[in-house]
Design an enzyme around this catalytic site. Sequence first.
Site, PDB file in Angstrom:
ATOM      1  N   ARG A 108       0.868  -1.178   0.000  1.00 20.01           N
ATOM      2  CA  ARG A 108       0.000   0.000   0.000  1.00 20.01           C
ATOM      3  C   ARG A 108       0.905   1.228   0.000  1.00 20.01           C
ATOM      4  O   ARG A 108       2.119   1.136   0.138  1.00 20.01           O
ATOM      5  CB  ARG A 108      -0.944  -0.022   1.201  1.00 20.01           C
TER       6      ARG A 108
ATOM      7  N   GLN B  74      -3.156   2.744   9.585  1.00 22.83           N
ATOM      8  CA  GLN B  74      -1.806   2.857   9.013  1.00 22.83           C
ATOM      9  C   GLN B  74      -0.847   3.557   9.976  1.00 22.83           C
ATOM     10  O   GLN B  74       0.366   3.449   9.843  1.00 22.83           O
ATOM     11  CB  GLN B  74      -1.845   3.627   7.685  1.00 22.83           C
TER      12      GLN B  74
ATOM     13  N   ASP C 296      -1.597  11.084  -2.368  1.00 24.77           N
ATOM     14  CA  ASP C 296      -1.895  10.072  -3.386  1.00 24.77           C
ATOM     15  C   ASP C 296      -2.081  10.693  -4.763  1.00 24.77           C
ATOM     16  O   ASP C 296      -1.962  10.009  -5.781  1.00 24.77           O
ATOM     17  CB  ASP C 296      -3.135   9.275  -2.980  1.00 24.77           C
TER      18      ASP C 296
END
Length: 355
Positions: free
Chosen positions: A53, A202, A242
């Site tokens: 990820r 996370q 992102d």
Amino acid sequence: MNVNGTAYRSIWEQPDGRAIQVIDQTHLPRRFVVATLSTLDAVAHAIIQMQVRGAPLIGITAAYGLALALQVDARDTALQAAATRLAATRPTAVNLAWALQRATQALTPLRPEARAAAAWRLAGELAAADVAENAAIAQTGLTLLEQHAKRRRGEPVRVLTHCNAGWLAAVDWGTALAPIYLAHDQGLPVHVYVDETRPRNQGLLTAWELAAHGIPHTLIVDNAGGLLMQQGVIDLCVVGADRVAANGDVANKIGTYLKALAAHANGVPFYVAVPDATFDAACPSGAAIPIEARSGDEVRQVQGLDHAGDVATVNLLPSTAAVSNPAFDITPAALVTGLVTQHGVLRPQHWQDHV
Ligand code: MRU
């Protein structure tokens, strides 16, 4: 970065060139598990399930996935089908589409017999470039931390970060955490406040990374950051991204926007560390960035170790409970103090003048 004294990257090649190995992040921080991926199916599954990820890492993994697919069938239709399949695994991080586009552009003109080897070489080059770029981001970010260190007169610079934008999210170094690693290695004291980052937590990966490197840190629940900023406990925020749209709007892990609002309201600088592959000039603004909607089970359930030390999944809610689980949000450019890049610290609205 080191794990128990051994240098690791988040992804590496098998010497026979027929598989890659990755740290399976679904087991962290409870267990350190290495997964071997040798097929297109395995790579697509690893990205969807978040065994790998983080925007940079899923791009590099997809590039290797394409190479593995071409080892089986390198004809035009197979190349297109593999690229389309990998591109569909996760929609928000533009690094994935970027890596696949780079690969298909380079490979399509080649004879099918030459494609698999060329794809493997290219994936390796992209991985090496990621490491070099993140090392440059570390240098840029270090100058910011040094400015704060002067004001702190020897006391640790206190950084808040969200999600995991460390070496696990890239090939090595990471983006947001890269300057922190460099500062620590150079003897500049830092203390990192780590958002837990529900629902996938996370932040636990970030805390695991920082602990392995000996960097002082404190894990906080997602709702604590605003209070800490109000109390003057945070000197600056640094997060990853992102996708950065043409107007400088930033997509990052859900909850980033709220931290940026709190930072703005409290006069805390809010920085976003960004490699070039995360910039998307074709995307006019944050409103055009696709936001991944993930399974509601990620919200309904939590995983941890039970009293016997075994992994247990606990239901917080019945499986029928209505849940929404958007995985990313958009932070408007106006809330971003600067983009920390290999080109220096850029104003978000003007990144296209430099990248
Ligand atoms: O859903 P994830 O864990 O892949 O989301 C990761 C993030 O949002 C990171 O902050 C981002 O990819 C930057 S990583 C250098």
